[in-house]
Design an enzyme around this catalytic site. Structure first.
Site, PDB file in Angstrom:
ATOM      1  N   LYS A 108       6.595  -1.695   4.095  1.00 56.04           N
ATOM      2  CA  LYS A 108       7.058  -2.982   3.569  1.00 56.04           C
ATOM      3  C   LYS A 108       8.371  -3.336   4.241  1.00 56.04           C
ATOM      4  O   LYS A 108       9.344  -2.572   4.172  1.00 56.04           O
ATOM      5  CB  LYS A 108       7.246  -2.887   2.057  1.00 56.04           C
ATOM      6  CG  LYS A 108       7.814  -4.163   1.453  1.00 56.04           C
ATOM      7  CD  LYS A 108       7.812  -4.110  -0.047  1.00 56.04           C
ATOM      8  CE  LYS A 108       8.470  -5.342  -0.626  1.00 56.04           C
ATOM      9  NZ  LYS A 108       8.446  -5.340  -2.095  1.00 56.04           N
TER      10      LYS A 108
ATOM     11  N   LYS B 173       3.026  -4.987   4.701  1.00 57.09           N
ATOM     12  CA  LYS B 173       3.498  -6.222   4.081  1.00 57.09           C
ATOM     13  C   LYS B 173       4.794  -6.676   4.720  1.00 57.09           C
ATOM     14  O   LYS B 173       5.681  -5.825   4.883  1.00 57.09           O
ATOM     15  CB  LYS B 173       3.721  -5.936   2.600  1.00 57.09           C
ATOM     16  CG  LYS B 173       4.339  -7.051   1.815  1.00 57.09           C
ATOM     17  CD  LYS B 173       4.610  -6.593   0.413  1.00 57.09           C
ATOM     18  CE  LYS B 173       5.292  -7.708  -0.339  1.00 57.09           C
ATOM     19  NZ  LYS B 173       5.705  -7.323  -1.650  1.00 57.09           N
TER      20      LYS B 173
HETATM   21  C1  PBG Z   1       9.186  -6.520  -4.987  1.00 63.42           C
HETATM   22  C2  PBG Z   1       8.033  -7.301  -4.469  1.00 63.42           C
HETATM   23  C3  PBG Z   1       8.168  -8.363  -3.571  1.00 63.42           C
HETATM   24  C4  PBG Z   1       6.888  -8.844  -3.344  1.00 63.42           C
HETATM   25  C5  PBG Z   1       5.996  -8.096  -4.105  1.00 63.42           C
HETATM   26  N1  PBG Z   1       6.734  -7.117  -4.795  1.00 63.42           N
HETATM   27  C6  PBG Z   1       9.323  -9.021  -2.958  1.00 63.42           C
HETATM   28  C7  PBG Z   1      10.590  -8.352  -2.702  1.00 63.42           C
HETATM   29  O1  PBG Z   1      10.632  -7.253  -2.136  1.00 63.42           O
HETATM   30  O2  PBG Z   1      11.590  -8.951  -3.080  1.00 63.42           O
HETATM   31  C8  PBG Z   1       6.616  -9.991  -2.428  1.00 63.42           C
HETATM   32  C9  PBG Z   1       5.327 -10.684  -2.518  1.00 63.42           C
HETATM   33  C10 PBG Z   1       5.303 -12.017  -1.892  1.00 63.42           C
HETATM   34  O3  PBG Z   1       6.265 -12.475  -1.230  1.00 63.42           O
HETATM   35  O4  PBG Z   1       4.262 -12.668  -2.027  1.00 63.42           O
HETATM   36  N2  PBG Z   1       8.909  -5.360  -5.645  1.00 63.42           N
END
Ligand code: PBG
Length: 341
Positions: free
Chosen positions: A202, A259
């Site tokens: 991520k 992601k």
């Molecule tokens: C955080 C989390 C995020 C997303 C899913 N879980 C964003 C972040 O790290 O601030 C992002 C999903 C999206 O942008 O559609 N635990």
């Protein structure tokens, strides 16, 4: 007309008609490979639109059931739930994340009862619960997230969500060691059948902006830029990303996730070559929003851009795609439309 050229191999012969192109399509989207992320919020009379994500809503637990029924009817097999909590529920420790009567636990319970065959995925991270918007608890000096204390909370959170009926827990926090800790706590508490879908690569991405509006983690952080660089991956680092993802595999993740998806297709492809685990890719909020925004200006064709973006992710080697387009694409597939990108 007889050609003056000798061109014995002509690629265009196989592109001549719709029928031929359809027969020779190499990559396909199926509803069963699409996972719908859904925002849940208490106290709503009507589903509430998310401003920066056209056609995406927040649902209260009852509305969630109706929405999931309609997704199930078009072939969606799995949903990923994200809570949107009011500021009064948030504190620096994300305490509400462990509340077994909390929003997500209640939503999971209702959904499991109403649609037992639906695979319920819940996010394991503290950002919807913390008053600072970070994914974990902070160190004493408040300057950084405390890895091991956070892992401890996440493992308890995963256990609570599994107790509530979650099928897959999805740690999205990028702390070190959380997959092993979650597996251990799940197993010790009779949840050997609950799977871990790890957000294993991520990135520290600007594309999460609309999501942070949707769950309110940005407004919790106030005007400060919510910087997650000490835990999320640097966009420039493919080798580090692969190491991190493969480490989650050795810790016992059942499935690995990359992601965002579209900007990181190289990571999906390389991970596909290195791991035999199922791979999920998350087409995140900003990827969704930018397609809609351009379409609203009349600059891009919404459906064609959507299909092409999803086809690219499937082509890169992802087995499953989390996308806010899931419901619409599945509905079109169910009507027999071709999705060819
Ligand atoms: C955080 C989390 C995020 C997303 C899913 N879980 C964003 C972040 O790290 O601030 C992002 C999903 C999206 O942008 O559609 N635990």
């Amino acid at each position: 007309m007889k050609s003056p050229y000798s061109i014995p191999i002509r690629m265009r012969r196989l592109r001549r008609t719709d029928g031929i192109r359809s027969m020779l399509q190499e990559t396909h989207l199926r509803a069963a490979s699409l996972i719908a992320p859904i925002f849940v919020k208490d106290g709503l009379k009507e589903p509430e639109p998310v401003a920066s994500m056209p056609e995406v809503y927040r649902y209260n637990p009852e509305q969630l059931i109706d929405h999931c029924r309609s997704l199930r009817d078009v072939g969606i097999q799995a949903v990923a739930l994200f809570p949107c909590n009011p500021p009064e529920l948030k504190d620096p420790f994300g305490s509400a994340a462990l509340d077994s009567q909390g929003l997500i636990a209640r939503a999971v319970g209702l959904l499991k009862k109403a649609l037992p065959e639906m695979t319920i995925i819940v996010d394991v991270a503290l950002d919807p619960f913390t008053s600072h918007g970070h994914d974990g608890v902070l160190k004493e000096d408040g300057m950084d997230v405390d890895n091991d204390r956070t892992v401890h909370v996440l493992a308890q959170m995963a256990r609570m969500l599994a107790d509530a009926g979650a099928d897959w827990v999805a740690p999205s926090d990028m702390m070190d060691g959380r997959v092993a800790a979650i597996r251990e706590v799940l197993d010790q508490n009779g949840h050997t059948e609950v799977s871990i879908l790890s957000y294993s690569a991520k990135f520290n991405s600007a594309y999460y902006g609309p999501f942070r509006d949707a769950v309110g983690s940005q407004s919790a952080a106030g005007k400060n830029y919510l910087n997650k660089a000490t835990y999320q991956l640097q966009p420039s680092n493919p080798r580090e990303a692969l190491r991190d993802a493969l480490l989650d595999e050795t810790e016992g993740a059942d499935m690995l996730m990359v992601k965002p998806a579209g900007p990181y297709l190289d990571i999906i492809t390389r991970l596909r070559e290195r791991s035999d685990r199922p791979i999920a890719a998350y087409q995140v909020s900003g990827e969704y929003a930018q397609i809609h925004a351009a379409a609203m200006q009349g600059w891009l064709d919404l459906k064609r851009t959507r299909d092409e973006s999803l086809m690219a992710i499937a082509r890169s080697g992802a087995d499953m795609i989390l996308t806010y387009f899931a419901g619409n694409v599945a509905a079109e597939l169910a009507k027999g439309s071709q999705i060819s990108g």
